[in-house]
Design an enzyme around this catalytic site. Structure first.
Site, PDB file in Angstrom:
ATOM      1  N   TRP A  16      52.595 -46.631 -17.088  1.00 55.80           N
ATOM      2  CA  TRP A  16      52.430 -47.505 -15.922  1.00 55.80           C
ATOM      3  C   TRP A  16      53.747 -48.187 -15.562  1.00 55.80           C
ATOM      4  O   TRP A  16      53.911 -48.700 -14.453  1.00 55.80           O
ATOM      5  CB  TRP A  16      51.340 -48.546 -16.173  1.00 55.80           C
ATOM      6  CG  TRP A  16      51.726 -49.646 -17.150  1.00 55.80           C
ATOM      7  CD1 TRP A  16      52.265 -49.499 -18.388  1.00 55.80           C
ATOM      8  CD2 TRP A  16      51.568 -51.052 -16.953  1.00 55.80           C
ATOM      9  NE1 TRP A  16      52.455 -50.717 -18.981  1.00 55.80           N
ATOM     10  CE2 TRP A  16      52.033 -51.690 -18.133  1.00 55.80           C
ATOM     11  CE3 TRP A  16      51.061 -51.837 -15.913  1.00 55.80           C
ATOM     12  CZ2 TRP A  16      52.026 -53.089 -18.280  1.00 55.80           C
ATOM     13  CZ3 TRP A  16      51.047 -53.223 -16.063  1.00 55.80           C
ATOM     14  CH2 TRP A  16      51.527 -53.834 -17.236  1.00 55.80           C
ATOM     15  N   ASP A  17      54.689 -48.199 -16.504  1.00 53.53           N
ATOM     16  CA  ASP A  17      55.995 -48.803 -16.281  1.00 53.53           C
ATOM     17  C   ASP A  17      56.600 -48.322 -14.961  1.00 53.53           C
ATOM     18  O   ASP A  17      57.245 -49.092 -14.244  1.00 53.53           O
ATOM     19  CB  ASP A  17      56.967 -48.395 -17.395  1.00 53.53           C
ATOM     20  CG  ASP A  17      56.451 -48.660 -18.797  1.00 53.53           C
ATOM     21  OD1 ASP A  17      55.222 -48.629 -18.990  1.00 53.53           O
ATOM     22  OD2 ASP A  17      57.271 -48.878 -19.699  1.00 53.53           O
ATOM     23  N   GLU A  51      48.432 -55.468 -25.338  1.00 53.85           N
ATOM     24  CA  GLU A  51      47.878 -54.475 -26.255  1.00 53.85           C
ATOM     25  C   GLU A  51      47.589 -55.021 -27.653  1.00 53.85           C
ATOM     26  O   GLU A  51      47.207 -54.260 -28.543  1.00 53.85           O
ATOM     27  CB  GLU A  51      48.829 -53.280 -26.332  1.00 53.85           C
ATOM     28  CG  GLU A  51      48.909 -52.525 -25.012  1.00 53.85           C
ATOM     29  CD  GLU A  51      49.995 -51.458 -24.981  1.00 53.85           C
ATOM     30  OE1 GLU A  51      49.964 -50.612 -24.071  1.00 53.85           O
ATOM     31  OE2 GLU A  51      50.878 -51.494 -25.858  1.00 53.85           O
ATOM     32  N   LYS A  96      50.858 -59.984 -26.433  1.00 52.66           N
ATOM     33  CA  LYS A  96      52.067 -59.168 -26.501  1.00 52.66           C
ATOM     34  C   LYS A  96      52.960 -59.397 -25.283  1.00 52.66           C
ATOM     35  O   LYS A  96      54.181 -59.490 -25.384  1.00 52.66           O
ATOM     36  CB  LYS A  96      51.674 -57.687 -26.583  1.00 52.66           C
ATOM     37  CG  LYS A  96      52.844 -56.723 -26.659  1.00 52.66           C
ATOM     38  CD  LYS A  96      52.344 -55.273 -26.728  1.00 52.66           C
ATOM     39  CE  LYS A  96      53.502 -54.286 -26.789  1.00 52.66           C
ATOM     40  NZ  LYS A  96      53.022 -52.888 -26.834  1.00 52.66           N
ATOM     41  N   GLN A  97      52.343 -59.480 -24.116  1.00 49.22           N
ATOM     42  CA  GLN A  97      53.075 -59.556 -22.852  1.00 49.22           C
ATOM     43  C   GLN A  97      52.123 -60.119 -21.793  1.00 49.22           C
ATOM     44  O   GLN A  97      50.927 -60.228 -22.031  1.00 49.22           O
ATOM     45  CB  GLN A  97      53.567 -58.172 -22.453  1.00 49.22           C
ATOM     46  CG  GLN A  97      52.446 -57.177 -22.164  1.00 49.22           C
ATOM     47  CD  GLN A  97      52.918 -55.739 -22.151  1.00 49.22           C
ATOM     48  OE1 GLN A  97      53.196 -55.163 -23.178  1.00 49.22           O
ATOM     49  NE2 GLN A  97      53.000 -55.158 -20.966  1.00 49.22           N
TER      50      GLN A  97
END
Length: 758
Positions: free
Chosen positions: A339-340, A479, A591-592
């Site tokens: 998806w980046d 994640e 995580k993000q």
């Protein structure tokens, strides 16, 4: 000083740092990438990656192929090999000239027998002709005269997975070697997919009187030519290396003949002519992509590095490939596309090189059949785009990994990270907003959106008791938490995906009724289906807190153990707190950005207070264990007024690889972070966004020590230059456009500078 702002320098040599610098010094042109491998060292991880060349063979899953290495260039003084790791280094400097796309190496080496040699070289991978690359070596024997042997090699003994013994895999076998005199070639074939790769190189000695003999030889999977030179002490000798690459993906014709012709032409035209054309091509690219930051040299250098490497990772002549998470710079994540690309990298191309953006989206369309097969295999409808994608759209996420103790660990992202479907849909819409490319939307984009909406219709679950649709057992962008129910990012973007599809289906019906009917027939969609989709869209559950402001990342997240982050490392990155016996997934540590990420994509759907509350809540709980993370907090920090932290996160982003603050730069470029770097400047400090009415908006803020920020964008066929200072915003456009600056609607007349004073 201006020249220094284009140079990435390495002023010392330490073999332990070689893999990191190989990534940083990678040269690529979208067709291929050559890692910045140092010819005079036998360590490190050589890498020759050609976009779209994938294979499985002995590997766990299909992965990008590390093709035969054409860079080998050995120098012998009589019979003594110049080896930087076994010699005394009297001088060392390497630097990447980003303005011209050339890598320089300047060394002076004393061998164990006391022979001192100066070597100054430059290497480039052509942006003018993507099949060409070259190098030049200026060699000076400092304290001796005699014989130098030059060994030009193409090496097919390479394997993938040299980072870890368990991951090693061989993907190529030698078909044939060739002696062109001048020049050699080695033709290989991938083991599973039978893609043929041919590499050819030739050495030209400019002082022909120094050349005595030439020998050709084949040694198993290695082909070489050996040149014998007679040299005089203190005299400089120039050797040029010409390289040409083709694969069977490029043509159906005989590769040997094509390569031989191209190598001969390159050799005769001369290296300097190709370098000039290469530099000219880079100048044209920089005219579109450059960002100037006056008053902050480190920020200037950092942003240029990121956009140089991102722009090097794609080109506009192949719509069958996309950009991998590690670009063309390493084997990390096996060369797979995530998806980046759509969420982090695509915006850069949309607003600077839209023809490349279209190709990146065409890659998704061209792998749509693979996505349909994924859905069918999992008993869903429509298309399920893979979490990790290679060449055909089939899911290639590994099912299993190993922990440090060698225990098998199940990898669930390929089974549960469904938001990739909506990420691609969002990328299509963002591209169309900025380009108004109707041809793409009508012939490719809407079909993709319809198939992703069909998928969501089959993926949601109806909760009869609560009269709502849910999406259970998923992984969101964060994640750390697996198998969660009703992830906010996933649910909200699925809802948006269906809503946008319904809107565009109606638009297509009005725009071209025949295409509309043909498409519905092709996809077996009926008008009644749209009514069901609308009901689903209206009833997808979105988890909010009771006050409707703080958003719960997923159902039950607020019930998890809330553990505070209290310490940070020398790079300002969070250190792991004491988990107090809890497993990571049982805590609120993330995580993000997840919630924050969604509010950046669909900012106009959330008021400023909601964005601020969620930014403050989740920022305190984010471990930034993904390079994707800091840039998003930088942009949102600027949006909600946390300017100090926004600048801090911006600097973390642009220095991700240069300072290796994630600790894994050796595996390849953090390509999403390069896109996030551009977004941090343009969407963050530049305040550029598109509102619900599709107006181009600017709401800039720059740090006090920045004197000026300048960037260029393409907006609906207009080339727009934007300059931000502490006191004004200046806009120039090649066409008449409307723009909103700090919510004030203004008209920019063609080629007339608009000056807005704050």
């Amino acid at each position: 000083m201006e020249k220094k702002l284009w140079l990435i320098e390495q002023n010392y040599y330490d073999v332990k740092d070689s893999p990191k610098y190989e990534t940083i010094f990678t040269l690529a042109n979208g067709y291929r990438g050559l890692r910045g491998w140092l010819e005079f060292s036998k360590y490190g991880f050589c890498g020759n990656f050609i976009a779209g060349v994938f294979d499985k063979a002995q590997a766990q899953v299909t992965e990008i192929v590390n093709a035969q290495n054409p860079l080998v260039f050995n120098l012998y003084i009589d019979d003594e090999l110049i080896d930087i790791d076994r010699s005394e280094i009297l001088y060392f400097k390497r630097y990447l000239d980003m303005k011209n796309g050339i890598l320089y190496t300047d060394v002076e080496i004393k061998t164990p027998k006391g022979k001192i040699t100066k070597i100054f070289s430059r290497r480039f991978v052509s942006r003018n002709n993507v099949h060409r690359w070259g190098a030049e070596y200026k060699i000076t024997p400092v304290n001796y005269s005699g014989k130098i042997f030059v060994e030009n090699i193409i090496d097919a003994t390479v394997t993938n997975g040299n980072y870890h013994p368990a991951d090693k895999a061989k993907h190529i076998r030698v078909k044939e070697s060739y002696d062109f005199n001048p020049g050699i070639a080695l033709e290989t074939c991938t083991i599973d997919k039978h893609i043929t790769i041919i590499e050819g190189t030739a050495i030209k000695v400019l002082d022909e009187s120094a050349l005595r003999n030439r020998k050709y030889g084949v040694f198993g999977e290695i082909v070489r030519e050996l040149l014998e030179l007679r040299v005089e002490e203190g005299k400089e000798y120039t050797l040029q290396k010409f390289g040409v690459t083709y694969t069977s993906r490029d043509t159906d014709d005989a590769l040997k003949d094509i390569l031989a012709c191209e190598l001969k032409s390159f050799y005769e035209q001369g290296l300097q002519n190709e370098i000039r054309a290469h530099i000219k091509a880079w100048q044209e690219i920089w005219d579109k992509i450059d960002i100037e930051i006056k008053g902050d040299d480190l920020a200037q250098l950092g942003i240029r590095f990121n956009i140089f490497q991102l722009s090097s990772s794609a080109y506009d002549q192949d719509d069958r490939v996309s950009i991998a998470a590690k670009a063309l710079h390493g084997e990390g994540y096996k060369g797979h596309v995530f998806w980046d690309t759509e969420i982090f990298m695509l915006p850069f191309f949309i607003y600077t090189q839209p023809e490349i953006a279209r190709n990146l989206l065409m890659y998704r369309y061209n792998t749509l059949d693979g996505a349909r097969r994924n859905a069918k295999l999992n008993d869903y409808e429509g298309a399920q785009f893979p979490w990790e994608s290679a060449d055909d759209g089939l899911e290639v996420t590994p099912k299993w990994g190993m922990d440090y103790d060698g225990n098998p660990v199940r990898i669930w992202t390929g089974d549960e990270e469904f938001h990739i479907n909506s990420d691609i849909a969002f990328g299509i819409w963002e591209y169309y907003r900025a380009t108004r490319d109707k041809d793409f939307l009508i012939n490719y984009g809407i079909e993709t959106l319809l198939e992703t909406s069909k998928f969501w219709k089959s993926r949601v679950e109806y909760n009869e008791e609560k009269d709502r649709y849910e999406i259970n057992r998923v992984i969101g962008p964060d994640e750390f938490h697996e198998h969660v129910n009703n992830n906010f990012y996933t649910n909200y973007l699925a809802k948006w995906n269906i809503e946008k599809t319904l809107e565009l289906a109606e638009w297509l019906k009005r725009e071209d009724n025949k295409v509309y009917n043909d498409l519905l027939n092709k996809l077996d969609i009926k008008e009644e289906d749209f009514k069901e989709w609308k009901i689903i869209k209206d009833k997808i559950y979105i988890p909010y807190s009771e006050d409707g402001k703080l958003i719960e990342q997923f159902e039950g997240y607020f019930d998890l153990k809330d553990i505070k982050i209290t310490e940070h490392d020398e790079n300002g990155m969070p250190l792991w707190p004491d988990l107090q016996g809890y497993k990571l997934g049982q805590t609120q540590l993330i995580k993000q950005p997840d919630v924050v990420m969604l509010m950046l994509l669909l900012g106009d759907e959330f008021d400023l207070e909601t964005r601020r509350i969620n930014y403050e809540y989740y920022e305190k709980r984010t471990m930034h264990k993904s390079s994707l993370s800091p840039s998003m907090y930088s942009i949102m920090g600027l949006t909600v007024g946390d300017t100090h932290n926004a600048y801090k996160y911006f600097m973390k982003t642009i220095l991700t690889d240069l300072e290796d603050n994630q600790g894994n730069a050796e595996f390849g470029l953090h390509a999403a972070s390069t896109g996030g770097s551009w977004q941090s400047v343009v969407f963050g400090f530049g305040g550029l966004h598109v509102d619900k009415e599709h107006h181009l908006c600017l709401n800039p803020w720059i740090p006090e020590h920045w004197d000026e920020l300048t960037f260029n964008i393409t907006w609906q066929d207009a080339k727009v230059k934007i300059v931000v200072t502490q006191t004004e915003v200046r806009v120039v456009s090649t066409k008449d456009i409307d723009v909103r600056i700090y919510d004030e609607k203004l008209k920019v007349n063609k080629n007339k500078e608009l000056v807005y004073r704050k």
